[in-house]
Design an enzyme around this catalytic site. Structure first.
Site, short mmCIF file in Angstrom:
data_model
loop_
_atom_site.label_atom_id
_atom_site.label_comp_id
_atom_site.label_asym_id
_atom_site.label_seq_id
_atom_site.Cartn_x
_atom_site.Cartn_y
_atom_site.Cartn_z
N SER A 145 0.85 -1.19 0.00
CA SER A 145 0.00 0.00 0.00
C SER A 145 0.88 1.24 0.00
CB SER A 145 -0.89 0.01 1.25
OG SER A 145 -1.58 1.24 1.40
N TYR A 158 -2.15 0.53 10.71
CA TYR A 158 -2.14 0.04 9.33
C TYR A 158 -0.85 0.45 8.63
CZ TYR A 158 -3.74 -0.95 4.58
OH TYR A 158 -3.85 -1.45 3.31
#
Length: 260
Positions: A145, A158
């Protein structure tokens, strides 16, 4: 189950996609099948992966990447399906849970994110490395990501997990150098899927919708899957170290064009 036959050069090549029950995982399974791979669709929700496997001529394998026995069963299924060889592993299973500041974060949310995004990747990679080696031309592709490159408020757990995904990918590339295995990461930015933001915000649809509010054309799961399939179909001597893919509207984590 009847398998769909594709181009001769890819017909017997086998791929595993974890987290294949929805979103990027399901789209990737479809894209790899269209490129000629026999795809093992691995995820916890068996009803979804069974329907997907039937659609693409692949095989559904129930798998929870946070469970050692479940991952061992996936390895056994790979050995059976590919005669002991695996050509592509897409470590896609992951997710974000919660959106609190570090000061107020739930430790269990962080633990769950690390378990699925990092330790799950580790479990599956360790279990399937023998089959990747046996192929003589393997690829480990980890779905990272942009959160693995830039930190942002209320995303500490995250971003930490996805930074770890990047670190594991880079370490694997060093450790497997000289073996017939390529190691890549595809790192998407803003992708609008049916579940990612909804899960992150604990089922709060309004909060999930607000993430994409006014953003013209965020990435779709198909956009990311197309990039993954492109990496997976490069010649054996070509390694795509990392591919960062964002929508045109997103210049950076904090710079997103929105139409008001």
């Amino acid at each position: 189950m009847t398998e769909t036959h594709h181009s001769t050069d890819q017909r017997t090549r086998t791929a595993v996609v974890t987290g294949a029950s929805s979103g990027i995982g399901a789209a990737t399974a479809r894209a790899l099948a269209a490129a000629g791979f026999h795809v093992l669709c691995a995820a916890r929700r068996t009803d979804r992966i069974e329907a997907l496997a039937e659609e693409i001529g692949g095989r559904a394998v129930a798998c929870d990447v946070t469970d050692d026995a479940s991952v061992a069963a996936l390895a056994a299924a790979v050995a059976e399906a590919g005669d002991g060889a695996l050509h592509v592993l897409v470590n896609n299973a992951g997710g974000a849970f919660g959106s609190d500041t570090v000061d107020e974060a739930d430790v269990e949310d962080w633990r769950a994110m690390y378990d699925v995004n990092v330790l799950g990747l580790l479990r599956v990679t360790q279990a399937l490395l023998p089959a990747l080696r046996a192929s003589g031309d393997g690829l480990i592709l980890n779905v990272g990501s942009t959160a693995g490159r830039v930190s942002y408020e209320k995303g500490g757990g995250y971003t930490a997990a996805k930074h770890a995904t990047k670190a594991v990918t880079q370490t694997l590339r060093l450790e497997l150098n000289g073996e017939p295995i390529r190691v890549s990461e595809v790192a998407p930015g803003m992708v609008h899927t049916e579940e990612f933001a909804l899960v992150r915000f604990g089922g709060d649809q309004a909060a999930a919708d607000a993430v994409y509010d006014g953003v013209p054309d965020p990435l779709s799961a198909d956009d990311v899957a197309d990039a993954i399939a492109w990496v997976a179909t490069r010649p054996a001597h070509v390694n795509i170290d990392e591919l960062v893919i964002k929508p045109r509207a997103q210049a950076a984590q904090h710079k997103v064009h929105r139409i008001r």
